[in-house]
Design a protein around this motif. Structure first.
Motif, PDB file in Angstrom:
ATOM      1  N   ALA A  74       0.831  -1.207   0.000  1.00 50.59           N
ATOM      2  CA  ALA A  74       0.000   0.000   0.000  1.00 50.59           C
ATOM      3  C   ALA A  74       0.867   1.259   0.000  1.00 50.59           C
ATOM      4  CB  ALA A  74      -0.923  -0.014   1.216  1.00 50.59           C
ATOM      5  N   THR A  75       1.905   1.247   0.827  1.00 55.34           N
ATOM      6  CA  THR A  75       2.816   2.399   0.898  1.00 55.34           C
ATOM      7  C   THR A  75       3.486   2.656  -0.444  1.00 55.34           C
ATOM      8  OG1 THR A  75       3.250   1.953   3.240  1.00 55.34           O
ATOM      9  CG2 THR A  75       4.839   3.339   2.083  1.00 55.34           C
ATOM     10  N   LEU A  76       3.910   1.581  -1.108  1.00 54.75           N
ATOM     11  CA  LEU A  76       4.605   1.719  -2.390  1.00 54.75           C
ATOM     12  C   LEU A  76       3.671   2.185  -3.509  1.00 54.75           C
ATOM     13  CD1 LEU A  76       6.799  -1.505  -2.147  1.00 54.75           C
ATOM     14  CD2 LEU A  76       7.599   0.858  -1.946  1.00 54.75           C
ATOM     15  N   PHE A  77       2.450   1.647  -3.526  1.00 50.18           N
ATOM     16  CA  PHE A  77       1.484   2.079  -4.544  1.00 50.18           C
ATOM     17  C   PHE A  77       1.106   3.547  -4.346  1.00 50.18           C
ATOM     18  CE2 PHE A  77       0.383  -2.538  -5.063  1.00 50.18           C
ATOM     19  CZ  PHE A  77       0.677  -2.608  -6.423  1.00 50.18           C
ATOM     20  N   LYS A  78       0.940   3.946  -3.091  1.00 52.41           N
ATOM     21  CA  LYS A  78       0.606   5.342  -2.813  1.00 52.41           C
ATOM     22  C   LYS A  78       1.750   6.265  -3.257  1.00 52.41           C
ATOM     23  CE  LYS A  78      -0.914   8.473   0.840  1.00 52.41           C
ATOM     24  NZ  LYS A  78      -1.154   8.662   2.279  1.00 52.41           N
ATOM     25  N   LYS A  79       2.966   5.860  -2.952  1.00 57.61           N
ATOM     26  CA  LYS A  79       4.134   6.659  -3.352  1.00 57.61           C
ATOM     27  C   LYS A  79       4.200   6.771  -4.872  1.00 57.61           C
ATOM     28  CE  LYS A  79       9.157   6.932  -2.862  1.00 57.61           C
ATOM     29  NZ  LYS A  79      10.371   6.280  -2.317  1.00 57.61           N
ATOM     30  N   PHE A  80       3.828   5.681  -5.549  1.00 55.48           N
ATOM     31  CA  PHE A  80       3.896   5.675  -7.013  1.00 55.48           C
ATOM     32  C   PHE A  80       2.923   6.700  -7.606  1.00 55.48           C
ATOM     33  CE2 PHE A  80       2.558   4.469 -11.218  1.00 55.48           C
ATOM     34  CZ  PHE A  80       3.748   4.178 -11.860  1.00 55.48           C
ATOM     35  N   TYR A  81       1.636   6.639  -7.196  1.00 51.17           N
ATOM     36  CA  TYR A  81       0.681   7.551  -7.842  1.00 51.17           C
ATOM     37  C   TYR A  81       0.873   9.002  -7.407  1.00 51.17           C
ATOM     38  CZ  TYR A  81      -2.686   7.501  -3.851  1.00 51.17           C
ATOM     39  OH  TYR A  81      -3.312   7.632  -2.629  1.00 51.17           O
ATOM     40  N   GLU A  82       1.515   9.198  -6.270  1.00 49.39           N
ATOM     41  CA  GLU A  82       1.842  10.570  -5.877  1.00 49.39           C
ATOM     42  C   GLU A  82       3.053  11.098  -6.652  1.00 49.39           C
ATOM     43  OE1 GLU A  82       0.204  10.635  -1.253  1.00 49.39           O
ATOM     44  OE2 GLU A  82       2.329  10.275  -1.647  1.00 49.39           O
ATOM     45  N   THR A  83       4.009  10.200  -6.932  1.00 52.02           N
ATOM     46  CA  THR A  83       5.224  10.596  -7.668  1.00 52.02           C
ATOM     47  C   THR A  83       4.963  10.703  -9.164  1.00 52.02           C
ATOM     48  OG1 THR A  83       6.568   9.444  -6.008  1.00 52.02           O
ATOM     49  CG2 THR A  83       7.651  10.015  -8.093  1.00 52.02           C
ATOM     50  N   PHE A  84       4.186   9.747  -9.694  1.00 55.13           N
ATOM     51  CA  PHE A  84       3.909   9.702 -11.140  1.00 55.13           C
ATOM     52  C   PHE A  84       2.417   9.948 -11.382  1.00 55.13           C
ATOM     53  CE2 PHE A  84       7.452   6.809 -10.189  1.00 55.13           C
ATOM     54  CZ  PHE A  84       8.459   7.365 -10.969  1.00 55.13           C
ATOM     55  N   ALA A  85       1.969  11.117 -10.987  1.00 54.01           N
ATOM     56  CA  ALA A  85       0.539  11.444 -11.064  1.00 54.01           C
ATOM     57  C   ALA A  85      -0.008  11.408 -12.486  1.00 54.01           C
ATOM     58  CB  ALA A  85       0.281  12.818 -10.445  1.00 54.01           C
ATOM     59  N   ARG A  86       0.860  11.657 -13.476  1.00 55.77           N
ATOM     60  CA  ARG A  86       0.412  11.672 -14.869  1.00 55.77           C
ATOM     61  C   ARG A  86       0.651  10.340 -15.583  1.00 55.77           C
ATOM     62  NH1 ARG A  86       2.483  17.667 -16.928  1.00 55.77           N
ATOM     63  NH2 ARG A  86       1.307  18.892 -15.386  1.00 55.77           N
ATOM     64  N   SER A  87       1.139   9.372 -14.859  1.00 55.28           N
ATOM     65  CA  SER A  87       1.420   8.069 -15.452  1.00 55.28           C
ATOM     66  C   SER A  87       0.127   7.359 -15.874  1.00 55.28           C
ATOM     67  CB  SER A  87       2.169   7.184 -14.449  1.00 55.28           C
ATOM     68  OG  SER A  87       2.223   5.849 -14.891  1.00 55.28           O
ATOM     69  N   GLU A  88       0.223   6.551 -16.910  1.00 60.07           N
ATOM     70  CA  GLU A  88      -0.938   5.757 -17.323  1.00 60.07           C
ATOM     71  C   GLU A  88      -1.290   4.691 -16.270  1.00 60.07           C
ATOM     72  OE1 GLU A  88      -0.208   2.728 -20.464  1.00 60.07           O
ATOM     73  OE2 GLU A  88       1.814   3.602 -20.547  1.00 60.07           O
ATOM     74  N   TYR A  89      -0.366   4.470 -15.344  1.00 64.39           N
ATOM     75  CA  TYR A  89      -0.589   3.488 -14.285  1.00 64.39           C
ATOM     76  C   TYR A  89      -1.024   4.134 -12.959  1.00 64.39           C
ATOM     77  CZ  TYR A  89       2.001   0.586 -17.570  1.00 64.39           C
ATOM     78  OH  TYR A  89       2.418  -0.074 -18.704  1.00 64.39           O
TER      79      TYR A  89
END
Length: 301
Positions: free
Chosen positions: A91-106
């Protein structure tokens, strides 16, 4: 004999160590280039070897910063932890991902996986439900952010499931107060408050019929065990709860028991009113007999 067995165990451990240290994974981890490690991590990931893929992605993330592979390495690393049931870390890693790569297709998928990971980590209903509240909020945030997402229906279903868990927790809490009321009069009050809170929060719950009856019972028992000065008020409360119960559940299996408490409450109120009247008459007689006598001061109960 025991010494021989010990030697065999030691030899076996050494063989495993040597073979492990010579394995392709160990060689790749120790002497592979960053590019080789990244390709190897992807291969392990495709084979669903989550542990080895995770180890390699974790090592690569710091050195891949700023590169094209950095985004995917972090995304896949989060999944390796999720698949190993390390839900809080995932959960921590997924949250960090969408916060860091907000414009990512993922980003959308990552936000969903964050909420799903929290959902997977929620405890049984009888334990502390703080994580359940956090997961519910995360799922609702996702639905609000992506109302047309393919994950919407699944998130809604999980929210309802978590709400059922919170409902069961609140139900058991209200019943616990009721069950312990015989040992502590304050628990009667707590039981009524907990039931009122439950009915307000879960108006459509299947438990409401039983709890509505228990509220009558708790208030009635509270009246019976109260000081006389408090009894009339509490019997009246019990009668009020009974009437609400009958109006909503006229065919309830608890109806007869509730009606008995209602009848006793009425008789007790009549008795208490009669006592009040007799005492008032005695006061009036005392005043008439000696009009100059000061009124007796009594302590409030």
């Amino acid at each position: 004999m025991q010494q021989c067995h010990f030697v065999k165990v030691l030899l076996g451990t050494w063989v495993v160590f040597v073979l492990g240290s010579c394995s392709p994974f160990s060689k790749l981890q120790k002497s592979g280039t960053d590019d080789e490690k990244y390709k190897g991590a992807l291969e392990y990931y495709k084979k669903e070897d989550w542990y080895r893929a995770g180890v390699l992605f974790e090592e690569l993330i710091p050195v891949l910063k700023g590169s094209n592979e950095s985004e995917m390495a972090q995304f896949y690393y989060a999944y390796t932890q999720y698949h190993q049931q390390q839900y809080l870390l995932g959960a921590t890693l997924f949250k960090k991902f969408y916060e860091t790569f907000a414009r990512s297709e993922y980003a959308q998928e990552s936000m969903y996986m964050y909420a799903l990971s929290l959902y997977k980590d929620t405890p049984q209903f009888n334990l502390d439900q703080s994580n359940t509240l956090t997961a519910t909020a995360a799922l609702q945030d996702f639905v609000n952010a992506y109302p047309d997402s393919k994950y919407k229906d699944e998130c809604t279903s999980m929210i309802l499931d978590l709400r059922k868990k919170l409902e069961r927790k609140a139900y058991e809490k209200a019943k616990l107060y009721y069950k312990t009321s015989g040992f502590n009069i304050a628990s009667y009050k707590s039981s009524v408050i907990a039931i009122n809170n439950f009915q307000r929060e879960f108006p459509d719950s299947e438990y409401n019929e039983e709890l509505a009856f228990l509220k009558v019972d708790a208030e009635f028992s509270l009246a019976q065990n109260s000081l006389e000065t408090k009894q009339k008020e509490r019997y009246l409360e019990a009668i009020g709860y009974h009437q609400l119960f009958v109006d909503k559940y006229p065919n309830s299996k608890f109806l007869k028991e509730s009606e008995k408490m209602y009848e006793i409450s009425q008789r007790e109120i009549e008795r208490l009113v009669k006592l009040e009247q007799e005492r008032e008459q005695e006061k009036q007689k005392a005043k008439t007999a000696d009009p100059n006598r000061p009124a007796k001061v009594t302590a409030a109960n």
